[in-house]
Design an enzyme around this catalytic site. Structure first.
Site, PDB file in Angstrom:
ATOM      1  N   LYS A  59     -18.041 -50.778  39.885  1.00 44.06           N
ATOM      2  CA  LYS A  59     -19.234 -51.164  40.301  1.00 44.06           C
ATOM      3  C   LYS A  59     -20.212 -50.840  39.441  1.00 44.06           C
ATOM      4  O   LYS A  59     -21.377 -51.368  39.332  1.00 44.06           O
ATOM      5  CB  LYS A  59     -19.603 -51.090  41.842  1.00 44.06           C
ATOM      6  CG  LYS A  59     -18.795 -52.109  42.723  1.00 44.06           C
ATOM      7  CD  LYS A  59     -19.369 -53.282  42.762  1.00 44.06           C
ATOM      8  CE  LYS A  59     -18.667 -54.102  43.827  1.00 44.06           C
ATOM      9  NZ  LYS A  59     -19.633 -55.507  43.949  1.00 44.06           N
ATOM     10  N   SER A 313      -9.275 -52.185  41.166  1.00 42.21           N
ATOM     11  CA  SER A 313     -10.679 -52.147  41.112  1.00 42.21           C
ATOM     12  C   SER A 313     -11.452 -50.974  41.684  1.00 42.21           C
ATOM     13  O   SER A 313     -12.238 -50.698  41.336  1.00 42.21           O
ATOM     14  CB  SER A 313     -11.232 -53.305  41.711  1.00 42.21           C
ATOM     15  OG  SER A 313     -10.812 -53.571  43.098  1.00 42.21           O
TER      16      SER A 313
END
Length: 413
Positions: A59, A313
């Site tokens: 992110k 992720s």
């Protein structure tokens, strides 16, 4: 899949420009080979370890790209975001690096490690509501009231370009990649990486297959793709809270519709087992949302020929949740059995069943002995055994030994 010239989203030049910004803060995360997954898939499987990224997830790439491009006047107004975890940490970290005041709205029940990490990066955290929808509304109202710049988690060209820098890394680290498996929530990561890989593949005259993965209880993309437009869904209970998004991003949907070859779903037990495999086999701590790609490979949802990369992720998980997930993963993999065995109400039965279990090299970790089980006769008692095994074959071996001894064990799920 043929990529149209008019593919939405950032161009390769846009992503290259974003990379110049992202390099200031993000690590080039490692690629690890997984022999276990390679054996399952029948081809080389590599893991892209964004769980080892700064702030614990990818992110930071999109958040920093968006915020680094704000004007001085916009920066002076501060930024605001809403998140239950990874996006909050990415925005808070980027704000600290850029000298921008950040206000982050988070749900009241947010995991303490995520809350503390966001505060430690210097953001002002406001707890609001009990689901992500309430912080989202509060952040929008705050932006309108104060003039602060809202930083979206996925639906913005700068955010998509920032996430796309991961695709550039993949092309450099794994030049011969043929398939990439990507977790999907709102679609920021998948749209960024897919736009890069498909554009580069088209330039080079080769094929790169992209498979997106969602949690079955929060799968907005299959429904939206079938409908031809972003569609709201009701989110069910899922441990993969990082990708539990009720509606695809508008820009993200347009890219994924044209650039992602397939979107598959995985169940909760699949995700728990994948996290356990990553812990045991790869020695990697990966959050549920980050492990869905591995779950898809393990459950036969991915077909691939040639080098395959699975993106991990993120790795931000509350240790208390991790403890529960490990227990659930052990049970789902039949390495933790909970058995109920009706027994004659006479001395020695507990010792006898324990000896049988021990003779099969299984370990009894908990015992409950009761006369009050449903369906028991007056002359019977019920024994509840919690047993550790080495896997499905060993579990069946234990059950077989008990049956051969005349008992009728029932597996309690």
């Amino acid at each position: 899949m043929t990529i149209p010239v008019t593919l939405a989203g950032p161009t390769l030049d846009d992503v290259e420009a974003a990379r110049l910004l992202v390099r200031r803060v993000a690590e080039t995360t490692p690629i690890e080979t997984s022999r276990y997954l390679s054996d399952i898939l029948g081809t080389t499987v590599l893991l892209k370890c964004e769980n080892l990224q700064r702030t614990g997830s990818y992110k930071i790439r999109g958040a920093y790209t968006r915020m680094a491009r704000l004007t001085e006047e916009e920066r002076s107004r501060g930024v605001v975001a809403a998140s239950a975890g990874n996006h909050a940490q990415g925005v808070a970290f980027a704000a600290r690096e850029l000298g921008i005041h950040a206000t982050i709205f988070m749900p009241i029940g947010v995991a303490l490690p995520k809350l503390q990490a966001t505060r430690d990066y210097g953001a002002e955290v406001v707890l609001r509501g009990h689901s992500v929808s309430e912080p989202l509304q509060a952040a929008a109202e705050y932006a309108e009231r104060t003039g602060a710049i809202y930083i979206p988690p996925f639906d913005h060209p700068d955010v998509v370009a920032g996430q796309g820098t991961l695709g550039l890394e993949l092309l450099e680290q794994v030049p011969d990649l043929e398939t990439v498996v990507i977790p999907i929530g709102g679609g920021g990561l998948a749209s960024g990486v897919a736009s890069v890989l498909k554009r580069r593949a088209a330039e080079e005259g080769r094929t790169i297959r992209i498979i997106g993965v969602q949690a079955a209880n929060a799968a907005a993309y299959p429904i939206s793709l079938a409908a031809g437009e972003p569609t709201d869904i009701a989110i069910g209970s899922t441990i993969a809270d990082g990708i539990a998004v009720a509606r695809p991003g508008t820009l993200n949907f347009a890219i994924i519709r044209d650039a992602v070859d397939e979107v598959v779903t995985v169940e909760e037990d699949d995700i728990a087992q994948a996290m356990l495999v990553l812990l045991e086999r790869a020695k990697l701590v990966v959050e549920p949302a980050g492990a869905v790609g591995v779950a898809a490979v393990m459950q036969g949802k991915v077909s691939a020929q040639g080098t395959t990369v699975v993106i991990l992720s993120g790795g931000n998980i509350d240790p208390l949740i991790m403890e529960r997930v490990i227990s659930h993963g052990l049970a789902a993999g039949e390495r933790y059995l909970k058995l109920r065995i009706p027994l004659p109400d006479r001395p020695g039965q507990l010792a006898r069943t324990s000896e049988i279990v021990a003779s099969q090299n299984a370990n009894v970790v908990e015992v409950l002995h009761t006369r009050h089980g449903t369906g028991l006769q007056i002359s019977q008692v019920e024994l509840e055994l919690h047993i550790e095994t080495r896997g499905p074959e060993h579990a069946e071996q234990v059950l077989g030994a008990l049956r051969e001894a005349g008992y009728q064990p029932r597996v309690d799920f």
